[in-house]
Design a protein around this motif. Structure first.
Motif, PDB file in Angstrom:
ATOM      1  N   ASP A 189       0.827  -1.213   0.000  1.00  0.00           N
ATOM      2  CA  ASP A 189       0.000   0.000   0.000  1.00  0.00           C
ATOM      3  C   ASP A 189       0.863   1.264   0.000  1.00  0.00           C
ATOM      4  N   TYR A 190       1.707   1.378  -1.005  1.00  0.00           N
ATOM      5  CA  TYR A 190       2.496   2.601  -1.200  1.00  0.00           C
ATOM      6  C   TYR A 190       2.372   3.027  -2.650  1.00  0.00           C
ATOM      7  N   THR A 191       2.742   4.266  -2.950  1.00  0.00           N
ATOM      8  CA  THR A 191       2.708   4.758  -4.323  1.00  0.00           C
ATOM      9  C   THR A 191       3.943   4.241  -5.054  1.00  0.00           C
ATOM     10  N   ALA A 192       3.724   3.356  -6.035  1.00  0.00           N
ATOM     11  CA  ALA A 192       4.827   2.726  -6.774  1.00  0.00           C
ATOM     12  C   ALA A 192       4.879   3.258  -8.196  1.00  0.00           C
ATOM     13  N   SER A 193       6.086   3.434  -8.716  1.00  0.00           N
ATOM     14  CA  SER A 193       6.254   3.855 -10.107  1.00  0.00           C
ATOM     15  C   SER A 193       7.631   3.455 -10.599  1.00  0.00           C
ATOM     16  N   GLU A 194       7.698   3.087 -11.897  1.00  0.00           N
ATOM     17  CA  GLU A 194       8.984   2.844 -12.547  1.00  0.00           C
ATOM     18  C   GLU A 194       9.627   4.157 -12.993  1.00  0.00           C
ATOM     19  N   ASP A 195       8.862   5.252 -12.950  1.00  0.00           N
ATOM     20  CA  ASP A 195       9.374   6.571 -13.322  1.00  0.00           C
ATOM     21  C   ASP A 195       9.777   7.290 -12.042  1.00  0.00           C
ATOM     22  N   ASP A 196      11.061   7.448 -11.819  1.00  0.00           N
ATOM     23  CA  ASP A 196      11.543   8.058 -10.590  1.00  0.00           C
ATOM     24  C   ASP A 196      11.088   9.501 -10.430  1.00  0.00           C
ATOM     25  N   ASN A 197      10.795  10.172 -11.536  1.00  0.00           N
ATOM     26  CA  ASN A 197      10.325  11.548 -11.442  1.00  0.00           C
ATOM     27  C   ASN A 197       8.939  11.635 -10.818  1.00  0.00           C
ATOM     28  N   VAL A 198       8.120  10.596 -10.989  1.00  0.00           N
ATOM     29  CA  VAL A 198       6.826  10.523 -10.306  1.00  0.00           C
ATOM     30  C   VAL A 198       7.043  10.457  -8.799  1.00  0.00           C
ATOM     31  N   LEU A 199       8.047   9.683  -8.378  1.00  0.00           N
ATOM     32  CA  LEU A 199       8.347   9.552  -6.956  1.00  0.00           C
ATOM     33  C   LEU A 199       8.892  10.860  -6.394  1.00  0.00           C
ATOM     34  N   VAL A 200       9.751  11.518  -7.148  1.00  0.00           N
ATOM     35  CA  VAL A 200      10.284  12.825  -6.737  1.00  0.00           C
ATOM     36  C   VAL A 200       9.142  13.787  -6.441  1.00  0.00           C
ATOM     37  N   MET A 201       8.200  13.912  -7.374  1.00  0.00           N
ATOM     38  CA  MET A 201       7.115  14.870  -7.214  1.00  0.00           C
ATOM     39  C   MET A 201       6.171  14.448  -6.096  1.00  0.00           C
ATOM     40  N   GLY A 202       5.996  13.131  -5.907  1.00  0.00           N
ATOM     41  CA  GLY A 202       5.146  12.668  -4.824  1.00  0.00           C
ATOM     42  C   GLY A 202       5.667  13.105  -3.469  1.00  0.00           C
ATOM     43  N   VAL A 203       6.957  12.889  -3.227  1.00  0.00           N
ATOM     44  CA  VAL A 203       7.550  13.295  -1.943  1.00  0.00           C
ATOM     45  C   VAL A 203       7.581  14.821  -1.831  1.00  0.00           C
TER      46      VAL A 203
END
Length: 332
Positions: free
Chosen positions: A183-197
């Protein structure tokens, strides 16, 4: 260099190669972590051989890249972890011999929102408490992580299950590869993770160091306390001297022997990739740790001698230093 749009970068390289024949084209896929290195190499290679060779670089994660590679769909795959025994077997079944070539070191960064003023460091055990499978739908607040942390939502962002970064992180932190809460926000695009945090006060994420170094205005790195050592921040220096543990790791490219044997473009691209001076320059430029010149020389010798297979018989290994990597390459 900026790597804000991975998909766009890959598409541009693909467009540039539109008129290339199969003999003049190198197909690369795999890790989003290694992507900036290979993209930079591909750009310089295409400038050097303008009009003669082309390179396409896709991003489907280390696991997705190995699937394509072992089916013979790409010539080279990027990987942020060593190949697994199951993937070695898949390649063997399909008659794909491969060469394993280390190209850089990475400090896998744990990051929080810059407005987070309560985290001064995190221990490996605290990270495990957040990420282990048993945490799912139970550990959702920072106050559950450490006494004194505030009553604020804990929102996690991380690599998807096809990512070598996910595999390495789960093994290093949870103790078992591919084991984590879902139950976490997962993505293969690291830029999605950057913007999420960056957009979430209680956010915490992990990804390769290059994506931190490109977004220092949006993210705050977390020092990690490992065993009895003092907390250590991720950096090029702490990855190089192996003090950033357990999240320092080698990065690889895997090359099809048949592609290198039969097509000049693949041979020349890998030769170009392993040039010690160029590798040191471009790897540093995109935010990773270049290997010593000796390591690139050893990798090139293994490539020239067509040394196939992996020195990592059981997949990812935690705490590999530059010295360990050099020793494994000398023993091939």
């Amino acid at each position: 260099m900026k790597y804000g749009a991975i998909a766009l970068g890959a598409a541009v390289l693909a467009t540039m190669s539109g008129g290339a024949s199969a003999q003049d084209l190198v197909k690369v896929d795999g890790s989003s972590t290694v992507f900036p290195i290979t993209e930079a190499m591909a750009e310089e290679f295409q400038i050097e051989y303008r009009g003669k060779y082309r390179v396409t670089v896709g991003v489907s994660g280390s696991g997705g890249g190995f699937k394509k590679f072992c089916r013979g769909e790409v010539d080279v795959t990027n990987a942020s972890r060593p190949i697994r025994p199951s993937e070695v077997e898949q390649c063997r079944e399909n008659g794909i011999e491969f060469m394993e070539l280390p190209v850089a070191l990475d400090a896998l960064a744990v990051v929080i929102n810059p407005k987070n003023d309560w985290v001064d460091y995190l221990t490996v055990d605290e990270l495990k408490k957040m990420w282990e499978p048993d945490a799912q739908r139970k550990i959702n607040n920072w106050s559950q992580i450490r006494e004194g942390f505030p009553d604020k939502s804990l929102d996690l962002f991380g690599a998807g299950a096809d990512s070598g970064t996910y595999d390495y992180f789960t093994q290093a932190i949870v103790g078992k590869e591919h084991a984590s809460r879902g139950d976490y926000t997962a993505s293969e695009d690291d830029n999605v993770l950057v913007m999420g945090v960056a957009n979430t006060l209680g956010g915490l994420g992990f990804f390769g160091f290059a994506y931190l170094s490109e977004n220092t205005d949006k993210l705050k790195p977390v020092p990690i306390k490992y065993k009895d050592a003092d907390p250590v921040l991720p950096s090029i220096e702490t990855a190089k001297n192996s003090t950033y543990q357990p999240l320092s790791r080698p990065l690889f490219v895997y090359v099809s022997k048949a592609a290198a044997d039969n097509r000049e473009v693949v041979q020349n691209f890998v030769d170009y990739f392993l040039d010690p001076e160029l590798a040191a320059e471009l790897v540093s430029e995109v935010g990773y740790v270049p290997l010593p010149a000796e390591a690139y020389d050893l990798a090139r010798k293994a490539f020239d001698d067509r040394v196939t297979g992996t020195v990592f018989k059981n997949g990812s290994q935690i705490g590999i230093s530059i010295e360990d990597l050099l020793q494994s390459e000398r023993s091939r």
